[in-house]
Design an enzyme around this catalytic site. Structure first.
Site, mmCIF file in Angstrom:
data_model
loop_
_atom_site.group_PDB
_atom_site.id
_atom_site.type_symbol
_atom_site.label_atom_id
_atom_site.label_comp_id
_atom_site.label_asym_id
_atom_site.label_seq_id
_atom_site.Cartn_x
_atom_site.Cartn_y
_atom_site.Cartn_z
ATOM 1 N N HIS A 22 0.585 -1.515 -0.017
ATOM 2 C CA HIS A 22 0.292 0.185 -0.007
ATOM 3 C C HIS A 22 0.731 1.114 0.029
ATOM 4 C CE1 HIS A 22 -1.642 -3.172 2.130
ATOM 5 N NE2 HIS A 22 -2.768 -3.196 1.244
HETATM 6 S S1 FES Z 1 1.520 -0.430 2.938
HETATM 7 FE FE1 FES Z 1 0.540 -1.770 3.403
HETATM 8 S S2 FES Z 1 1.161 -3.689 4.000
HETATM 9 FE FE2 FES Z 1 2.961 -2.234 4.460
#
Ligand code: FES
Length: 180
Positions: A145
């Protein structure tokens, strides 16, 4: 009328039970997401017997400056990085006011061994394993993410709330660490 009333009552019961099961299933699904991060934290607080079993020693002598390895401790991946001087300098130059989870470089390393960074290799967002020597801060980047960590493993940008976790460890000699 009695007959109708009985039928109506019976007809309602299964529907009521289904509603309950639906709600209960929904509740389990709702806490599922939050539970993902919990084992990472919980495993840092084991009882004494678990702690004794979960202590490992690791020899650092084969890791050159600028190299990292990933080892396993208590079933978790752990990054061990031999940082370059440039990485150390970069980490020390960051003002604490710029950090989401303020920790100095000194708080994340051991005195006299500041080139070594030892961290649990799970992103503090939802547990993915970040990629090393990547991201906007020359440290680690989690592609799941988009969390960026710096050269001290501190969260700098993205959804992760906390720095990569430094497990309990100590130096037994200049080249041997004990984790746990
Ligand atoms: S940014 Fe979501 S698990 Fe690493």
């Amino acid at each position: 009328m009695d007959g109708d009333h009985t039928l109506a009552t019976h007809a309602e019961k299964p529907a009521t039970r289904r509603d309950f099961l639906y709600v209960a299933t929904g509740a389990v699904a709702a806490v599922g997401g939050a539970a993902v991060a919990w084992p990472l934290i919980n495993q840092l607080n084991p009882d004494a017997s678990t702690l004794a079993l979960a202590t490992i020693e690791f020899n650092l002598s084969g890791i050159e400056e600028g190299q990292s390895v990933t080892i396993t401790w208590r079933g978790l991946p752990v990054f061990v990085r031999n940082r370059t001087q440039a990485e150390i300098d970069e980490a020390k130059a960051v003002p604490l006011s710029e950090l989401k989870d303020p920790e100095t470089d000194e708080e994340r390393t051991k005195p006299g061994h500041e080139q070594w960074l030892v961290m649990i290799a799970n992103c503090t967002h939802l547990g993915c394993v970040p990629v090393g020597e990547s991201g906007d801060f020359d440290g680690w980047f989690c592609p799941c993410h988009g969390s960026h960590y710096d050269t001290a493993g501190r969260i700098r940008r993205g959804p992760a709330p906390l720095n990569l976790v430094v497990p309990p460890y100590e130096f037994l000699s200049d080249t041997l660490i004990q984790i746990g």
